[in-house]
Structures are given as structure tokens and as C-alpha cells.
Design an enzyme around this catalytic site. Sequence first.
Site, mmCIF file in Angstrom:
data_model
loop_
_atom_site.group_PDB
_atom_site.id
_atom_site.type_symbol
_atom_site.label_atom_id
_atom_site.label_comp_id
_atom_site.label_asym_id
_atom_site.label_seq_id
_atom_site.Cartn_x
_atom_site.Cartn_y
_atom_site.Cartn_z
ATOM 1 N N LYS A 1 52.678 7.185 -7.370
ATOM 2 C CA LYS A 1 52.656 8.636 -6.632
ATOM 3 C C LYS A 1 53.371 8.686 -5.023
ATOM 4 O O LYS A 1 54.420 9.586 -4.972
ATOM 5 C CB LYS A 1 51.241 8.424 -5.880
ATOM 6 N N GLN B 1 42.095 7.862 -3.891
ATOM 7 C CA GLN B 1 42.257 7.701 -5.468
ATOM 8 C C GLN B 1 40.926 7.013 -6.147
ATOM 9 O O GLN B 1 40.123 6.465 -5.053
ATOM 10 C CB GLN B 1 43.705 6.610 -5.893
ATOM 11 N N ASP C 1 44.737 17.533 -5.055
ATOM 12 C CA ASP C 1 43.763 16.993 -6.285
ATOM 13 C C ASP C 1 42.956 17.764 -7.120
ATOM 14 O O ASP C 1 43.098 18.029 -8.201
ATOM 15 C CB ASP C 1 43.173 15.903 -6.284
HETATM 16 N N1 GUN Z 1 42.236 8.683 -10.645
HETATM 17 C C1 GUN Z 1 43.146 8.847 -11.764
HETATM 18 N N2 GUN Z 1 43.358 9.510 -12.314
HETATM 19 C C2 GUN Z 1 43.315 10.392 -10.897
HETATM 20 C C3 GUN Z 1 44.048 11.425 -9.940
HETATM 21 O O1 GUN Z 1 44.198 12.378 -10.693
HETATM 22 N N3 GUN Z 1 43.698 11.603 -8.649
HETATM 23 C C4 GUN Z 1 42.755 10.994 -8.265
HETATM 24 N N4 GUN Z 1 42.407 10.942 -7.244
HETATM 25 N N5 GUN Z 1 42.511 9.546 -8.795
HETATM 26 C C5 GUN Z 1 42.431 9.618 -10.068
#
Ligand code: GUN
Length: 290
Positions: A53, A97, A120
Site C-alpha cells: 500500500k 490494517q 476502506d
Molecule cells: N486486511 C486485509 N485486507 C484489508 C483491507 O482491505 N483493509 C484493512 N483495513 N485491513 C485489511
Amino acid sequence: MADIIDGKAFAADLRGKVAEGVAEFSAKAGRKPGLAVVLVGEDPASQVYVRNKHKATVGAGMESFEHRLPADTSQEDLLALVAQLNADPAVDGILVQLPLPEGLDENAVIQAIDPDKDVDGFTTASAGRLMTGLPGFVACTPLGCLMLLKDRLGDLSGKTAVIIGRSNIVGKPMAQLLLRESCTVTIAHSRTKDLPEVVRGADIVVAAVGRPEMVKGDWLKTGATVIDVGINRVPAAEEGKTKLVGDVDFASASETVGAITPVPGGVGPMTIACLLYNTLEAANRREGFA
Ligand code: GUN
């Protein structure tokens, strides 16, 4: 033989468009759009996601603010960081995350995110906005699936869609998005009776159950469009090796359907591209440009 929906190419194109939008935004606002990512603990998969990311954010010309906290971080300290990011004018998007280490209240942390920075789309405010048709942020995976569907099919109005899986982050928002596009939507799940028959009626199938190769070719309508959200690691033919497969049995499905996303290279690459898309959108809204 079905057409293969190339999510990797679509995502690369979307990232390019976001980068152009970022340059325009930065020229007007005198600052870059900013994405803050919070990682608590040492989960190896999460570390990889967060690194990817960060690279993608910087690659699109945005500011990336990484906050790495130890696994024994208290709920209070984590909530204080979220409050600080909510108040920070340089931060347009916030992503915490998941999963969080044991002992932390994931829901309380997610709900503390300002919905206008919830790139998100995980807060109940974002879910409610999607459901009621208000502007907000849609979770990245279903948003990416919708983009691929619209690119392939154009107008989705009147189409019959079956979503397999009812999770808060994929199945439910996907259903809302397809309803918004005037599809006739069914959400199927583990208790659905005669699932193959239900799936057979669908022009659009979105599979998001996390069961390797569950959906077979003879479940699918001729010419249907299939979006496979599954990412399942299974043993490969070669001893000791593994491979990734989706929730759809690609070999048999691709004999029947009109178009299908592969795994890997389908939905997967769209998720980060949509995170960048949402972050640019958040920045434009916050500056009053959108
Ligand atoms: N963990 C795995 N995929 C994601 C996601 O798309 N967003 C977040 N916040 N955590 C994750």
C-alpha cells in the site's frame, strides 16, 4: 472459451488515472493527497499488505503516513492515534490494517475513523451511506468488482446478479452496489438451498465465500459474467508446492461463461487501485473540489 477479465491491466490503468488526478489536485491544493496506514503488531501478511500500500501510494504521487505500533499497544493509545489522524489536515484517508492483535476491540477502532476519511469503507456510517444512496466510501474490493463489471457489460440495469457470500466487507456492499445499478440481486450463503440452481439463473455471479473452486461450470448460465473474489492457497500438483485458486473452478467455468476473472490477476490487483481512487476522492471532497 470465455473472455478473461484482466484485472491487472485494468488496475494499472486506474492507477495511472489516479496519478493524473493526484497531479491536478496537488497543483490546485498546494499539497498532496495523504493516506495514513496504521499497522499494529507483526502479522507477516499484514506487513506485506502495508508495504504494498505504501509503495502504491507513493507511486501515485500521494503522501504516505505509516504508523507502526507494537502488538501490546493499548486500546486507548490506538484510539488516540485515530483521533489525531482524524484531526490532521494533511491526512485525507485513514486505513487501520486488520486483523488487530488479540485484546484490541477492532470494531471500536474502525468506528472511531471519521467517515469522511474512511477510505476502506468499513465504518457503519459508510455502510449506511451506501445503503441510503448518500455520498460516502465503498469498500475497495466490491468497488473494484463493480468497476470490472461495468467495464465489461456497460449498463447493468435489469440484470440478474447472484452474490455468493454475505460478509460485511464484500458480499453485503456488493449487493448494495449492484442494487444501485438496478440489478435484481440475490445474496446466497452457506444455508442457501440448491445453490447451483440459484446460480444458474444469474447473468452476473460474484463469488466471495473463501472455498476453493466451489462454483462449478455446470452451475453457470451460458454467457454469464463471473467475478471471482476468492484467494485460496491449496496444494499444487508438484510435491510440497502450493498455488492460488479462486472460489470458482476456472477450468470448467471458462467453458461455459462469457467472461471470468482469473485468480491471481483478476480482482486482487483492483483492491489497492481502488484504495488510491478512494483516497483521491476523499482529498477532492475535503478541499471542496468534488
Ligand atoms: N486486511 C486485509 N485486507 C484489508 C483491507 O482491505 N483493509 C484493512 N483495513 N485491513 C485489511
